[in-house]
Design a protein around this motif. Structure first.
Motif, PDB file in Angstrom:
ATOM      1  N   MET A   1       4.495 -16.600   2.461  1.00  0.00           N
ATOM      2  CA  MET A   1       3.001 -16.836   2.627  1.00  0.00           C
ATOM      3  C   MET A   1       2.637 -17.883   3.231  1.00  0.00           C
ATOM      4  SD  MET A   1       1.951 -14.223   0.890  1.00  0.00           S
ATOM      5  CE  MET A   1       0.179 -14.672   0.134  1.00  0.00           C
TER       6      MET A   1
ATOM      7  N   THR B   1       2.708 -16.897   6.838  1.00  0.00           N
ATOM      8  CA  THR B   1       1.277 -16.119   6.995  1.00  0.00           C
ATOM      9  C   THR B   1       0.275 -17.096   7.410  1.00  0.00           C
ATOM     10  OG1 THR B   1       2.296 -14.444   5.643  1.00  0.00           O
ATOM     11  CG2 THR B   1      -0.163 -14.579   6.139  1.00  0.00           C
TER      12      THR B   1
ATOM     13  N   ARG C   1      -6.204 -12.712   6.193  1.00  0.00           N
ATOM     14  CA  ARG C   1      -6.333 -11.340   5.732  1.00  0.00           C
ATOM     15  C   ARG C   1      -5.376 -10.613   6.624  1.00  0.00           C
ATOM     16  NH1 ARG C   1     -11.038 -10.997   2.138  1.00  0.00           N
ATOM     17  NH2 ARG C   1     -12.010 -13.228   2.454  1.00  0.00           N
TER      18      ARG C   1
ATOM     19  N   SER D   1      -3.147 -11.343   8.627  1.00  0.00           N
ATOM     20  CA  SER D   1      -1.726 -11.772   8.990  1.00  0.00           C
ATOM     21  C   SER D   1      -0.777 -11.169   8.127  1.00  0.00           C
ATOM     22  CB  SER D   1      -1.724 -13.298   8.978  1.00  0.00           C
ATOM     23  OG  SER D   1      -2.754 -13.822  10.046  1.00  0.00           O
ATOM     24  N   THR D   2      -1.375 -10.899   6.627  1.00  0.00           N
ATOM     25  CA  THR D   2      -0.645 -10.339   5.453  1.00  0.00           C
ATOM     26  C   THR D   2      -0.068  -9.144   6.056  1.00  0.00           C
ATOM     27  OG1 THR D   2      -2.723  -9.230   4.533  1.00  0.00           O
ATOM     28  CG2 THR D   2      -1.849 -11.743   3.977  1.00  0.00           C
TER      29      THR D   2
ATOM     30  N   GLY E   1       5.372 -12.956   8.916  1.00  0.00           N
ATOM     31  CA  GLY E   1       4.656 -13.130   7.804  1.00  0.00           C
ATOM     32  C   GLY E   1       5.180 -12.243   6.362  1.00  0.00           C
ATOM     33  N   ILE E   2       4.208 -12.188   5.497  1.00  0.00           N
ATOM     34  CA  ILE E   2       4.484 -11.855   4.017  1.00  0.00           C
ATOM     35  C   ILE E   2       4.760 -10.247   4.523  1.00  0.00           C
ATOM     36  CG2 ILE E   2       2.084 -11.570   3.520  1.00  0.00           C
ATOM     37  CD1 ILE E   2       5.148 -12.200   1.283  1.00  0.00           C
ATOM     38  N   GLY E   3       4.311  -9.733   5.453  1.00  0.00           N
ATOM     39  CA  GLY E   3       4.365  -8.221   5.571  1.00  0.00           C
ATOM     40  C   GLY E   3       5.942  -7.712   5.679  1.00  0.00           C
TER      41      GLY E   3
ATOM     42  N   ILE F   1      -0.585 -12.097  -2.557  1.00  0.00           N
ATOM     43  CA  ILE F   1      -1.678 -12.110  -1.455  1.00  0.00           C
ATOM     44  C   ILE F   1      -3.147 -12.178  -2.045  1.00  0.00           C
ATOM     45  CG2 ILE F   1      -2.807 -10.169   0.101  1.00  0.00           C
ATOM     46  CD1 ILE F   1       0.071  -9.164   0.607  1.00  0.00           C
TER      47      ILE F   1
ATOM     48  N   LEU G   1      -3.587 -15.770  -2.391  1.00  0.00           N
ATOM     49  CA  LEU G   1      -3.823 -16.363  -1.052  1.00  0.00           C
ATOM     50  C   LEU G   1      -5.190 -16.106  -0.635  1.00  0.00           C
ATOM     51  CD1 LEU G   1      -2.693 -17.877   1.380  1.00  0.00           C
ATOM     52  CD2 LEU G   1      -1.939 -15.521   2.149  1.00  0.00           C
TER      53      LEU G   1
END
Length: 269
Positions: free
Chosen positions: A78, A81, A214, A216-217, A226-228, A250, A253
């Protein structure tokens, strides 16, 4: 009495006359036909639609309770991200501001520069962030760099367009006064244009940073960091409890981002 009733009927207020009502009904009918055509054309498999509530219930049961065993890894992702969104936003400023200057009708040097600036803005906004990410992953390989460039190229159109509109709406009198004194172009921009658009600049950049967090997730879903990345891996391995933890992270965040942007707007504007 009959004549009085006819006069009263003529005096009743109607929002639309018969011709306007006919046009409205025609537009509604055409819209309905287009919707029906679109639904029929996309070939929805309706048994899956009717079974969706059962699938949602089953998925929710598998996701509960959230698994915190990878919380440290999720927090680090995160933070990455947020770094992607922040760096991309900062880099965007250096590109979007010159583009917005040449894309504004009252500051562009000539028509060629005007259309060049608008072409850049339209090109940036026409391509979705995920598409930009796929292109940069193919060029630079998987990783954070591809994510930063994807967010940056997407943000140029957003910031540049809104800043260009803000420049077009400035008061021309300070500009004309400075030009009448023989001030250089750089000084006119620095002292007559920039002060007028600074509030809009801060508001637009803060808003875009919030949007970039948002966006970037989900970049990790295509390998752009990133977190994805963790989210995609958890979905692929059916680790639904970890997926639940990531989704909660998410949401937290995004809420933190909303609070920070709200505070920054109050301080800057």
């Amino acid at each position: 009495m009959v004549e009085d009733a006819d006069l009263l009927a003529d005096r009743i207020w109607r929002r639309y006359n018969p011709r306007e009502q006919l046009i409205r009904y025609g537009v509604m009918l055409v819209t309905l036909m287009l919707v029906v055509w679109a639904v029929r054309d996309i070939d929805i498999f309706w048994p899956w639609v009717w079974d969706a509530p059962n699938q949602i219930s089953s998925l929710g049961a598998r996701m509960w309770p959230p698994d915190p065993s990878r919380l440290g890894e999720i927090v680090n992702a995160m933070i990455e991200t947020v770094h992607i969104a922040t760096l991309a936003t900062m880099l965007t400023i250096f590109i979007a501001l010159p583009v917005s200057y040449i894309a504004a009708q009252n500051t562009t040097p000539n028509r060629a520069c005007l259309w060049l600036g608008r072409f850049i803005l339209v090109s940036s906004r026409s391509v979705n962030t995920i598409i930009w990410a796929l292109l940069f992953v193919a060029i630079f390989g998987p990783g954070v760099l591809a994510g930063i460039l994807a967010i940056m190229f997407r943000s140029v159109g957003f910031i540049g367009k809104l800043m260009g509109e803000a420049i077009e709406e400035i008061d021309r009198r300070p500009v004309e006064a400075m030009e009448a004194t023989g001030a250089s172009k750089a000084k006119v921009i620095a002292y007559a244009v920039v002060p007028q658009v600074m509030p809009a600049f801060f508001a637009i950049v803060i808003l875009r940073w919030d949007i970039n967090i948002r966006e970037s997730t989900v970049l990790g879903l295509v390998g752009a960091g990133g977190i994805g990345v963790i989210l995609q891996g958890s979905i692929d391995t059916f680790a639904w409890q970890t997926v639940a933890t990531i989704l909660i992270a998410i949401i937290v965040l995004v809420l933190i981002g909303e609070a920070i942007t709200g505070l920054l707007r109050r301080k800057a504007l």
